[in-house]
Design a protein around this motif. Structure first.
Motif, short mmCIF file in Angstrom:
data_model
loop_
_atom_site.label_atom_id
_atom_site.label_comp_id
_atom_site.label_asym_id
_atom_site.label_seq_id
_atom_site.Cartn_x
_atom_site.Cartn_y
_atom_site.Cartn_z
N VAL A 134 0.86 -1.16 0.00
CA VAL A 134 0.00 0.00 0.00
C VAL A 134 0.91 1.22 0.00
O VAL A 134 1.78 1.34 0.83
N GLY A 135 0.69 2.10 -0.96
CA GLY A 135 1.55 3.26 -1.06
C GLY A 135 1.04 4.24 -2.08
O GLY A 135 -0.06 4.10 -2.61
N GLN A 136 1.84 5.23 -2.37
CA GLN A 136 1.43 6.28 -3.30
C GLN A 136 2.61 6.57 -4.20
O GLN A 136 3.75 6.65 -3.75
N GLN A 137 2.35 6.72 -5.50
CA GLN A 137 3.38 6.99 -6.47
C GLN A 137 2.94 8.13 -7.38
O GLN A 137 1.84 8.11 -7.90
N VAL A 138 3.80 9.15 -7.55
CA VAL A 138 3.47 10.27 -8.42
C VAL A 138 3.59 9.80 -9.86
O VAL A 138 4.62 9.31 -10.29
N LEU A 139 2.48 9.90 -10.60
CA LEU A 139 2.46 9.54 -12.02
C LEU A 139 2.63 10.76 -12.91
O LEU A 139 3.35 10.74 -13.89
N ILE A 140 1.93 11.83 -12.55
CA ILE A 140 1.91 13.03 -13.38
C ILE A 140 2.08 14.23 -12.46
O ILE A 140 1.35 14.37 -11.48
N VAL B 68 -0.94 13.99 -9.81
CA VAL B 68 -1.94 12.94 -9.87
C VAL B 68 -1.22 11.69 -9.38
O VAL B 68 -0.20 11.29 -9.94
N ASP B 69 -1.72 11.09 -8.31
CA ASP B 69 -1.05 9.96 -7.67
C ASP B 69 -1.77 8.65 -7.95
O ASP B 69 -2.99 8.61 -8.03
N LEU B 70 -1.00 7.62 -8.07
CA LEU B 70 -1.53 6.27 -8.14
C LEU B 70 -1.51 5.74 -6.71
O LEU B 70 -0.45 5.57 -6.11
N VAL B 71 -2.68 5.53 -6.14
CA VAL B 71 -2.78 5.03 -4.76
C VAL B 71 -3.05 3.53 -4.83
O VAL B 71 -4.13 3.09 -5.22
N GLY C 235 -3.39 -8.90 -9.40
CA GLY C 235 -3.42 -8.80 -7.95
C GLY C 235 -3.28 -7.40 -7.40
O GLY C 235 -3.39 -7.19 -6.20
N VAL C 236 -3.02 -6.42 -8.28
CA VAL C 236 -2.85 -5.04 -7.82
C VAL C 236 -4.15 -4.27 -8.04
O VAL C 236 -4.74 -4.34 -9.11
N THR C 237 -4.60 -3.57 -7.02
CA THR C 237 -5.74 -2.66 -7.18
C THR C 237 -5.27 -1.28 -6.77
O THR C 237 -4.48 -1.12 -5.84
N ALA C 238 -5.75 -0.26 -7.50
CA ALA C 238 -5.30 1.10 -7.25
C ALA C 238 -6.31 2.09 -7.80
O ALA C 238 -7.18 1.73 -8.59
N THR C 239 -6.19 3.32 -7.36
CA THR C 239 -7.02 4.42 -7.87
C THR C 239 -6.12 5.60 -8.19
O THR C 239 -5.02 5.72 -7.66
N LEU C 240 -6.62 6.48 -9.05
CA LEU C 240 -5.93 7.75 -9.30
C LEU C 240 -6.47 8.77 -8.32
O LEU C 240 -7.67 8.81 -8.03
N SER C 241 -5.59 9.62 -7.80
CA SER C 241 -6.00 10.63 -6.82
C SER C 241 -5.38 11.97 -7.20
O SER C 241 -4.19 12.05 -7.48
N ASN C 242 -6.20 13.01 -7.21
CA ASN C 242 -5.72 14.36 -7.48
C ASN C 242 -5.15 14.91 -6.18
O ASN C 242 -5.87 15.32 -5.28
N GLY D 61 -11.86 21.88 -14.92
CA GLY D 61 -12.74 21.33 -15.95
C GLY D 61 -12.71 19.82 -15.96
O GLY D 61 -12.77 19.17 -14.94
N SER D 62 -12.56 19.26 -17.17
CA SER D 62 -12.59 17.80 -17.28
C SER D 62 -11.19 17.20 -17.29
O SER D 62 -11.02 16.02 -17.55
N GLY D 63 -10.16 18.02 -17.00
CA GLY D 63 -8.78 17.54 -17.04
C GLY D 63 -8.54 16.31 -16.20
O GLY D 63 -8.11 15.28 -16.70
N TYR D 64 -8.77 16.38 -14.90
CA TYR D 64 -8.50 15.26 -14.00
C TYR D 64 -9.43 14.08 -14.29
O TYR D 64 -9.00 12.95 -14.37
N SER D 65 -10.70 14.36 -14.45
CA SER D 65 -11.65 13.27 -14.66
C SER D 65 -11.45 12.60 -16.00
O SER D 65 -11.91 11.48 -16.21
N ALA D 66 -10.77 13.26 -16.94
CA ALA D 66 -10.52 12.66 -18.25
C ALA D 66 -9.38 11.65 -18.20
O ALA D 66 -9.20 10.87 -19.12
N LEU D 67 -8.60 11.65 -17.11
CA LEU D 67 -7.51 10.69 -16.99
C LEU D 67 -8.09 9.31 -16.68
O LEU D 67 -9.07 9.17 -15.98
#
Length: 126
Positions: free
Chosen positions: A1-7, A43-46, A29-36, A15-21
């Protein structure tokens, strides 16, 4: 469990910038979400779950004897496996006992006790 900077970005996403990602395929076996992450302007991969780094495939125990010491070892990628023995009760062959501290190492040195002739060892996970 961790956080990695993607962008990394400057300013803010509006606008639709973040939600368009969208996220691509993740390893099995890996589950993750994008987080602003507005505090870090990224934008982090959690990662919320990841498979264990321990090899869960069975392996062999290797051994050698030096004087009155039995040295047992198993591959480094099996760190976390537990060594078990029936040495406490050799008359009851189906009773196995954890060798103390074995889950945190990949080798043990055991003093041979000649009075115990039917001692066996095995690895289990977890």
């Amino acid at each position: 469990v961790g956080q990695q900077v993607l962008i990394k970005y400057t300013g803010s996403i509006g606008g639709s910038g973040y939600s368009a990602l969208s996220m691509g395929s993740l390893p099995s076996g890996v589950t993750a979400t994008l987080s602003n992450n507005t505090a870090n302007a990224s934008v982090d991969l959690v990662v919320t779950a990841a498979p264990p780094l321990v090899n869960t495939n069975p392996t062999n125990i290797t051994f050698n004897v030096s004087g009155s010491t039995l040295n047992l070892s198993w591959p480094p990628d099996h760190l976390g496996w537990t060594l078990q023995t029936n040495a406490v009760s050799v008359v009851t062959t189906n009773q196995w006992f954890t060798y103390p501290g074995s889950a945190s190492v990949t080798n043990v040195a055991i003093t041979i006790n000649p009075s115990k002739a039917n001692v066996f060892f095995r690895l289990i996970y977890p």
